[in-house]
Design an enzyme around this catalytic site. Sequence first.
Site, short mmCIF file in Angstrom:
data_model
loop_
_atom_site.label_atom_id
_atom_site.label_comp_id
_atom_site.label_asym_id
_atom_site.label_seq_id
_atom_site.Cartn_x
_atom_site.Cartn_y
_atom_site.Cartn_z
N ARG A 119 -6.40 -24.40 -11.43
CA ARG A 119 -5.43 -23.33 -11.69
C ARG A 119 -4.04 -23.89 -11.43
NH1 ARG A 119 -3.30 -18.85 -9.02
NH2 ARG A 119 -3.10 -17.05 -10.39
N GLU A 120 -3.21 -23.95 -12.47
CA GLU A 120 -1.86 -24.52 -12.36
C GLU A 120 -0.90 -23.55 -13.05
OE1 GLU A 120 -0.55 -27.26 -11.00
OE2 GLU A 120 -2.46 -27.96 -10.18
N ASN A 169 -8.18 -22.94 -15.88
CA ASN A 169 -7.61 -21.60 -15.92
C ASN A 169 -6.66 -21.46 -17.11
OD1 ASN A 169 -5.25 -19.67 -15.23
ND2 ASN A 169 -6.88 -19.09 -13.82
N ASP A 170 -6.94 -20.48 -17.94
CA ASP A 170 -6.02 -20.04 -18.99
C ASP A 170 -5.89 -20.99 -20.20
OD1 ASP A 170 -4.05 -18.82 -20.41
OD2 ASP A 170 -2.48 -18.96 -18.89
N THR A 183 -5.03 -10.23 -0.92
CA THR A 183 -4.85 -11.68 -0.92
C THR A 183 -3.38 -12.03 -1.11
OG1 THR A 183 -5.25 -13.67 -2.21
CG2 THR A 183 -5.57 -11.61 -3.36
N LYS A 215 -2.30 -14.62 -4.91
CA LYS A 215 -2.05 -14.20 -6.28
C LYS A 215 -1.29 -12.88 -6.23
CE LYS A 215 -4.63 -13.64 -10.55
NZ LYS A 215 -5.94 -13.50 -11.14
N GLY A 218 -9.34 -13.15 -1.43
CA GLY A 218 -9.31 -13.07 0.04
C GLY A 218 -10.62 -13.36 0.71
N LYS A 239 -23.38 8.22 10.33
CA LYS A 239 -23.95 9.51 10.73
C LYS A 239 -22.96 10.63 10.41
CE LYS A 239 -22.89 11.62 14.20
NZ LYS A 239 -22.63 12.98 13.72
N CYS A 282 -21.07 14.52 17.64
CA CYS A 282 -20.44 13.32 18.22
C CYS A 282 -21.34 12.70 19.29
CB CYS A 282 -19.09 13.67 18.82
SG CYS A 282 -17.96 14.42 17.63
N1 LIG Z 1 -30.09 25.00 13.50
C1 LIG Z 1 -30.37 23.92 14.23
N2 LIG Z 1 -31.56 23.82 14.83
C2 LIG Z 1 -31.87 22.75 15.56
N3 LIG Z 1 -31.03 21.70 15.74
C3 LIG Z 1 -29.85 21.73 15.16
C4 LIG Z 1 -29.44 22.84 14.37
N4 LIG Z 1 -28.21 22.57 13.90
C5 LIG Z 1 -27.86 21.37 14.38
N5 LIG Z 1 -28.83 20.85 15.14
C6 LIG Z 1 -28.80 19.58 15.85
O1 LIG Z 1 -27.51 19.36 16.36
C7 LIG Z 1 -27.11 17.99 16.27
C8 LIG Z 1 -25.71 17.93 15.68
O2 LIG Z 1 -25.80 18.22 14.31
P1 LIG Z 1 -24.65 18.96 13.52
O3 LIG Z 1 -25.01 18.84 12.08
O4 LIG Z 1 -24.45 20.32 14.06
O5 LIG Z 1 -23.41 18.03 13.85
P2 LIG Z 1 -21.87 18.21 13.55
O6 LIG Z 1 -21.63 19.28 12.55
O7 LIG Z 1 -21.36 16.87 13.23
O8 LIG Z 1 -21.35 18.64 14.97
P3 LIG Z 1 -19.86 18.53 15.58
O9 LIG Z 1 -18.88 18.56 14.46
O10 LIG Z 1 -19.76 19.68 16.51
O11 LIG Z 1 -19.84 17.23 16.30
C9 LIG Z 1 -28.18 17.29 15.42
O12 LIG Z 1 -28.93 16.40 16.17
C10 LIG Z 1 -29.08 18.41 14.93
O13 LIG Z 1 -30.43 18.06 15.05
C1 LIG Z 2 -13.19 20.10 17.00
C2 LIG Z 2 -12.86 18.72 16.68
N1 LIG Z 2 -11.71 18.41 16.04
C3 LIG Z 2 -11.56 17.12 15.84
S1 LIG Z 2 -12.83 16.20 16.44
C4 LIG Z 2 -13.62 17.58 17.00
C5 LIG Z 2 -14.90 17.48 17.74
C6 LIG Z 2 -16.07 17.83 16.94
O1 LIG Z 2 -16.30 17.03 15.87
#
Ligand SMILES: Nc1ncnc2c1ncn2[C@@H]1O[C@H](COP(=O)(O)OP(=O)(O)OP(=O)(O)O)[C@@H](O)[C@H]1O
Ligand SMILES: Cc1ncsc1CCO
Length: 524
Positions: free
Chosen positions: A41-42, A71-72, A136, A139, A170, A359, A437
């Site tokens: 490439r030049e 190249n080209d 990158t 280029k 890159g 998740k 969480c």
């Molecule tokens: N109706 C239900 N029955 C049994 N378990 C539930 C139910 N709803 C949620 N869970 C459980 O709760 C946990 C969290 O899931 P959820 O989908 O509520 O998370 P989320 O919406 O990300 O929560 P957050 O935003 O509060 O962190 C999962 O492990 C799930 O198995």
């Molecule tokens: C309520 C809330 N807002 C930002 S993070 C959090 C925790 C649940 O996901």
Amino acid sequence: MDDINYSLYLVTGRDLLPPGKDYFQSLEESLQGGVSVVQIREKKADTAEFLDIARRSKAVCDKYNVPILINDRVDVAIAINARGVHLGQTDMSIATARSLLPEGAIIGVSCNNENHVRAAIQDGVDYVGIGAVWGTQTKQLTSPVIGVRGVGKMLEILDGTEVKAVAIGGIKTTNLLRTLHGCVSTTDHALDGVAVVSDIVASKEPRVVAEKFTKILEAFRAINFGLLVAPRSVPSKDQILASVNDLINTVRKTGPLVHQITNTVVATQSANITLALGASPIMATEPQEMGDLSRICGALLVNIGTMRSDGKESMTLAGYHANMNKKPVVFDPVGVGASAFRKETVKDLLNTWQASVIKGNAGELASIAGSTEVASKGVDSVGSGFSDPSSFVRALAKKERCVVVLTGPVDYISDGVWVAALRNGHEILRKFTGSGCIVGSSIATYCAAAVAVGRDTENTDGRLVYGDMFIGAIAGVLVLTVAAEIAAKREDVKGPGTFLPALIDELWVLTPSDVLSMARIDIC
Ligand SMILES: Nc1ncnc2c1ncn2[C@@H]1O[C@H](COP(=O)(O)OP(=O)(O)OP(=O)(O)O)[C@@H](O)[C@H]1O
Ligand SMILES: Cc1ncsc1CCO
């Protein structure tokens, strides 16, 4: 006949050479390190200079039996009897180049989007150069960075054709394994090679760098090249529970350090949950310490719940180091659908490092998948979820090249092939903030244990992470939801306020046999 080995495709760049390094010496050393095809490439040389460089480069490449592409400049390729040409989207048309070049000459074309790939197939090219995969400096970018996650769809278009594909832009030894792992279509179409410029050319020791590339390419191919997970026959419920049992014991025995970058709402409860499981949390966010922590931790959790733009650097670095150190990255894209900032951030993070587990609730995962089937309200999912959650979660795992956990009344976990449906848990988990969480913290904890188990048993040179993340994710969800069932039934639990400390206590005393006897799990 296209017998070119595209594995390590060097694109030259004389202006990138380190001070004092001779161009031909550098080229020869890179060939000694395993470069398998060279594109000259030049962009600045006039015709006479280009011809001279190309002719002398070809003499060096001939010594190693490595083909050369130009190249080209089709005229230069013909003049030096090169193996073929590489054309950009604004260079001479493929048809014209084909008519000028000798029969059997190789023609490759740069492609920045899916339409370019379709046109390249129509035009009868031999290979496509897909990029830019990363940002990158070599280029001037005329089109946006595609990102690792954009390459799979372009490769899928090549299914059923003979057209080969290299990724460009890159690519370095430090991101090569992540690039190879991420650049695979859902139909298991992988790259034929990678095109490299500065990492080799700008090095004082191009042979050493090329050897590193070659080693990583070989290691990646030696495992299940193109496949997301090592093939396994249908996992039985008993096998899975036996492995979960091992992980619970491993956490208690080894107390892994779990690095968590999480939101300010749940940081304390996440740290306490991690301790109750028998592991050690560290909730660190300073970019400077991400490398050090990655070396000593068992797993990383990245949760974007309350992230700010100044937090992006640490998340980016933490995941990068985790990939480099083959540590699991559990990603919780909290509320990703709520704002353009969150969507952009998640896209950038997932294009930089490879998550081991993603998740989310239905709304969050719908946003990542680009599906409109489920909506979100802030951090919460709205409505009854996906009509076919198993298929959804399997497809997303395949696309994102990692384990995906879809939380809700039933939790669905997939490695892209198998889906585990877990029916434990309690409605009260919906009634306090951050239940999702803490599931993330629990998954990261058991993924750390999965690393400890996998390290002893697997050949992992070509993998981004040690251990079985599918089992790690199942263990993380099961332990938390089984403990939640036990805690919710306690007489002293009157509501969400008393539930959370009870949950921490029940996690603290939970035994593997409690988990195994109460687990409600189906595999499909
Ligand atoms: N109706 C239900 N029955 C049994 N378990 C539930 C139910 N709803 C949620 N869970 C459980 O709760 C946990 C969290 O899931 P959820 O989908 O509520 O998370 P989320 O919406 O990300 O929560 P957050 O935003 O509060 O962190 C999962 O492990 C799930 O198995
Ligand atoms: C309520 C809330 N807002 C930002 S993070 C959090 C925790 C649940 O996901």
